[in-house]
Structure formats: structure tokens, C-alpha cells
Design a protein around this motif. Structure first.
Motif, PDB file in Angstrom:
ATOM      1  N   ARG A  47       0.854  -1.225  -0.260  1.00  0.00           N
ATOM      2  CA  ARG A  47      -0.090   0.171   0.033  1.00  0.00           C
ATOM      3  C   ARG A  47       0.779   1.142   0.012  1.00  0.00           C
ATOM      4  O   ARG A  47       0.524   2.196  -0.661  1.00  0.00           O
ATOM      5  CB  ARG A  47      -0.990   0.104   1.129  1.00  0.00           C
ATOM      6  N   ASP A  48       1.908   1.177   0.882  1.00  0.00           N
ATOM      7  CA  ASP A  48       3.151   2.235   0.941  1.00  0.00           C
ATOM      8  C   ASP A  48       3.761   2.407  -0.563  1.00  0.00           C
ATOM      9  O   ASP A  48       3.721   3.695  -0.987  1.00  0.00           O
ATOM     10  CB  ASP A  48       4.217   2.172   1.847  1.00  0.00           C
ATOM     11  N   ILE A  49       3.905   1.361  -1.285  1.00  0.00           N
ATOM     12  CA  ILE A  49       4.356   1.635  -2.705  1.00  0.00           C
ATOM     13  C   ILE A  49       3.566   2.143  -3.531  1.00  0.00           C
ATOM     14  O   ILE A  49       3.910   3.120  -4.333  1.00  0.00           O
ATOM     15  CB  ILE A  49       5.114   0.125  -3.033  1.00  0.00           C
ATOM     16  N   TYR A  50       2.294   1.693  -3.314  1.00  0.00           N
ATOM     17  CA  TYR A  50       1.244   2.086  -4.321  1.00  0.00           C
ATOM     18  C   TYR A  50       0.789   3.563  -4.193  1.00  0.00           C
ATOM     19  O   TYR A  50       0.793   4.337  -5.159  1.00  0.00           O
ATOM     20  CB  TYR A  50      -0.218   1.345  -4.207  1.00  0.00           C
ATOM     21  N   ARG A  51       0.883   4.147  -3.122  1.00  0.00           N
ATOM     22  CA  ARG A  51       0.840   5.594  -2.716  1.00  0.00           C
ATOM     23  C   ARG A  51       1.757   6.258  -3.391  1.00  0.00           C
ATOM     24  O   ARG A  51       1.743   7.348  -3.854  1.00  0.00           O
ATOM     25  CB  ARG A  51       0.730   5.793  -1.166  1.00  0.00           C
ATOM     26  N   ARG A  52       3.039   5.866  -3.087  1.00  0.00           N
ATOM     27  CA  ARG A  52       4.169   6.601  -3.781  1.00  0.00           C
ATOM     28  C   ARG A  52       4.269   6.485  -5.283  1.00  0.00           C
ATOM     29  O   ARG A  52       4.381   7.420  -5.712  1.00  0.00           O
ATOM     30  CB  ARG A  52       5.505   5.712  -3.240  1.00  0.00           C
ATOM     31  N   LEU A  53       3.794   5.387  -5.820  1.00  0.00           N
ATOM     32  CA  LEU A  53       3.619   5.253  -7.473  1.00  0.00           C
ATOM     33  C   LEU A  53       2.706   6.264  -7.713  1.00  0.00           C
ATOM     34  O   LEU A  53       2.753   6.975  -8.846  1.00  0.00           O
ATOM     35  CB  LEU A  53       3.189   4.075  -7.756  1.00  0.00           C
ATOM     36  N   MET A  54       1.588   6.354  -6.998  1.00  0.00           N
ATOM     37  CA  MET A  54       0.603   7.369  -7.471  1.00  0.00           C
ATOM     38  C   MET A  54       0.639   8.753  -7.335  1.00  0.00           C
ATOM     39  O   MET A  54       0.354   9.638  -8.061  1.00  0.00           O
ATOM     40  CB  MET A  54      -0.894   7.173  -6.680  1.00  0.00           C
ATOM     41  N   ALA A  55       1.719   9.133  -6.305  1.00  0.00           N
ATOM     42  CA  ALA A  55       2.201  10.423  -6.244  1.00  0.00           C
ATOM     43  C   ALA A  55       3.402  10.987  -7.129  1.00  0.00           C
ATOM     44  O   ALA A  55       3.617  12.248  -6.811  1.00  0.00           O
ATOM     45  CB  ALA A  55       2.709  10.649  -4.651  1.00  0.00           C
ATOM     46  N   VAL A  56       3.915  10.025  -7.874  1.00  0.00           N
ATOM     47  CA  VAL A  56       5.130  10.453  -8.661  1.00  0.00           C
ATOM     48  C   VAL A  56       4.588  11.734  -9.648  1.00  0.00           C
ATOM     49  O   VAL A  56       3.732  11.495 -10.348  1.00  0.00           O
ATOM     50  CB  VAL A  56       5.517   9.341  -9.507  1.00  0.00           C
ATOM     51  N   ARG A  57       5.491  12.814  -9.560  1.00  0.00           N
ATOM     52  CA  ARG A  57       5.654  13.920 -10.341  1.00  0.00           C
ATOM     53  C   ARG A  57       6.653  14.205 -11.137  1.00  0.00           C
ATOM     54  O   ARG A  57       6.651  15.206 -11.746  1.00  0.00           O
ATOM     55  CB  ARG A  57       4.688  15.146  -9.511  1.00  0.00           C
ATOM     56  N   SER A  58       7.686  13.631 -10.824  1.00  0.00           N
ATOM     57  CA  SER A  58       8.839  14.044 -11.381  1.00  0.00           C
ATOM     58  C   SER A  58       9.844  12.604 -11.754  1.00  0.00           C
ATOM     59  O   SER A  58       9.607  11.517 -11.364  1.00  0.00           O
ATOM     60  CB  SER A  58       9.835  14.776 -10.728  1.00  0.00           C
ATOM     61  N   GLU A  59      10.726  12.649 -12.585  1.00  0.00           N
ATOM     62  CA  GLU A  59      11.615  11.619 -12.819  1.00  0.00           C
ATOM     63  C   GLU A  59      12.239  11.221 -11.788  1.00  0.00           C
ATOM     64  O   GLU A  59      12.427   9.871 -11.528  1.00  0.00           O
ATOM     65  CB  GLU A  59      12.515  11.998 -14.210  1.00  0.00           C
ATOM     66  N   GLU A  60      12.881  11.999 -11.153  1.00  0.00           N
ATOM     67  CA  GLU A  60      13.638  11.600  -9.979  1.00  0.00           C
ATOM     68  C   GLU A  60      12.689  10.751  -8.759  1.00  0.00           C
ATOM     69  O   GLU A  60      13.115   9.743  -8.438  1.00  0.00           O
ATOM     70  CB  GLU A  60      14.084  13.151  -9.002  1.00  0.00           C
ATOM     71  N   GLU A  61      11.446  11.208  -8.773  1.00  0.00           N
ATOM     72  CA  GLU A  61      10.464  10.511  -7.776  1.00  0.00           C
ATOM     73  C   GLU A  61      10.118   9.091  -8.180  1.00  0.00           C
ATOM     74  O   GLU A  61      10.201   8.189  -7.679  1.00  0.00           O
ATOM     75  CB  GLU A  61       9.250  11.181  -7.687  1.00  0.00           C
ATOM     76  N   ALA A  62      10.132   9.008  -9.815  1.00  0.00           N
ATOM     77  CA  ALA A  62       9.782   7.966 -10.431  1.00  0.00           C
ATOM     78  C   ALA A  62      11.171   6.835 -10.067  1.00  0.00           C
ATOM     79  O   ALA A  62      10.874   5.755  -9.711  1.00  0.00           O
ATOM     80  CB  ALA A  62       9.635   8.083 -11.857  1.00  0.00           C
ATOM     81  N   ASP A  63      12.279   7.213 -10.302  1.00  0.00           N
ATOM     82  CA  ASP A  63      13.243   6.563  -9.999  1.00  0.00           C
ATOM     83  C   ASP A  63      13.290   5.899  -8.872  1.00  0.00           C
ATOM     84  O   ASP A  63      13.698   5.027  -8.463  1.00  0.00           O
ATOM     85  CB  ASP A  63      14.658   7.535 -10.249  1.00  0.00           C
ATOM     86  N   GLU A  64      13.302   6.890  -7.853  1.00  0.00           N
ATOM     87  CA  GLU A  64      13.228   6.543  -6.253  1.00  0.00           C
ATOM     88  C   GLU A  64      12.094   5.423  -6.192  1.00  0.00           C
ATOM     89  O   GLU A  64      12.428   4.505  -5.411  1.00  0.00           O
ATOM     90  CB  GLU A  64      12.995   7.663  -5.423  1.00  0.00           C
ATOM     91  N   THR A  65      10.857   5.616  -6.655  1.00  0.00           N
ATOM     92  CA  THR A  65       9.766   4.911  -6.031  1.00  0.00           C
ATOM     93  C   THR A  65      10.104   3.349  -6.896  1.00  0.00           C
ATOM     94  O   THR A  65       9.783   2.350  -6.089  1.00  0.00           O
ATOM     95  CB  THR A  65       8.524   5.573  -6.510  1.00  0.00           C
ATOM     96  N   ILE A  66      10.588   3.238  -8.110  1.00  0.00           N
ATOM     97  CA  ILE A  66      10.724   2.308  -8.779  1.00  0.00           C
ATOM     98  C   ILE A  66      11.836   1.383  -8.181  1.00  0.00           C
ATOM     99  O   ILE A  66      11.817   0.196  -8.178  1.00  0.00           O
ATOM    100  CB  ILE A  66      11.056   2.499 -10.231  1.00  0.00           C
TER     101      ILE A  66
END
Length: 92
Positions: A47-66
Motif C-alpha cells: 500500500r505504501d509503494i502504491y501511494r508512492r507510485l500514484m504520487a510520482v510527479r518527477s523523473e527523480e521521484e519515479a526513479d526512487e519509487t521504482i
């Protein structure tokens, strides 16, 4: 559609799944996979990962979340690692 949906996962994550492995090649793929896992009753860390995936707004956030998703899949022994040579062979 979210602007980040098409963010490419390189190399793609290949996940043990039934009936065959699932290839996660974009942020949209990762979101859909984790969402499906939550519907099947995956633990709260998903659920935490899903929230992070849904909140991604930048490439940096995407890299960190992936990266966090990759770690979670490794911990749960769900990640299929690419076949890489253990050592490099010298070329003559």
C-alpha cells in the motif's frame, strides 16, 4: 492520464507471476501491477509503494519509487533477475 505514466523502467522489472512472468516496463505497468497485488491481499508495505507510485510527479521521484518497488520485490523473492555473466571474459 498522468504525464508520468509513460515513464520507462530501464531495465524493465520482470516479476514472478502466474500463469507467466509479468514485465513492468513503465510507471503505468508498475501502478497496475501493485494495484492488482493489493486486491489479492498483499501486505501493507504494498500500500505504501502504491501511494508512492500514484504520487510520482518527477523523473527523480519515479526513479526512487521504482527502486523501492524493486527492493520490495527482491525481499519477497518475486523479482526475476536478468541473466548476466558473473565475471567478464577477457577478449583476445
Amino acid at each position: 492520464m498522468d504525464d508520468m505514466d509513460e515513464f520507462r523502467i530501464d531495465p524493465p522489472l520482470v516479476v514472478k507471476d502466474s500463469p507467466k512472468p509479468t514485465r513492468l516496463a513503465s510507471l503505468a505497468d508498475a501502478r497496475a501491477f501493485v494495484n492488482a497485488g493489493l486486491r489479492r491481499g498483499r501486505p501493507p508495505t504494498w500500500r505504501d509503494i502504491y501511494r508512492r507510485l500514484m504520487a510520482v510527479r518527477s523523473e527523480e521521484e519515479a526513479d526512487e519509487t521504482i527502486g523501492a518497488l524493486r527492493e520490495l520485490l527482491e525481499l519477497e523473492d518475486m523479482l526475476i533477475l536478468p541473466d548476466l555473466p558473473l565475471t567478464t571474459q577477457p577478449h583476445d
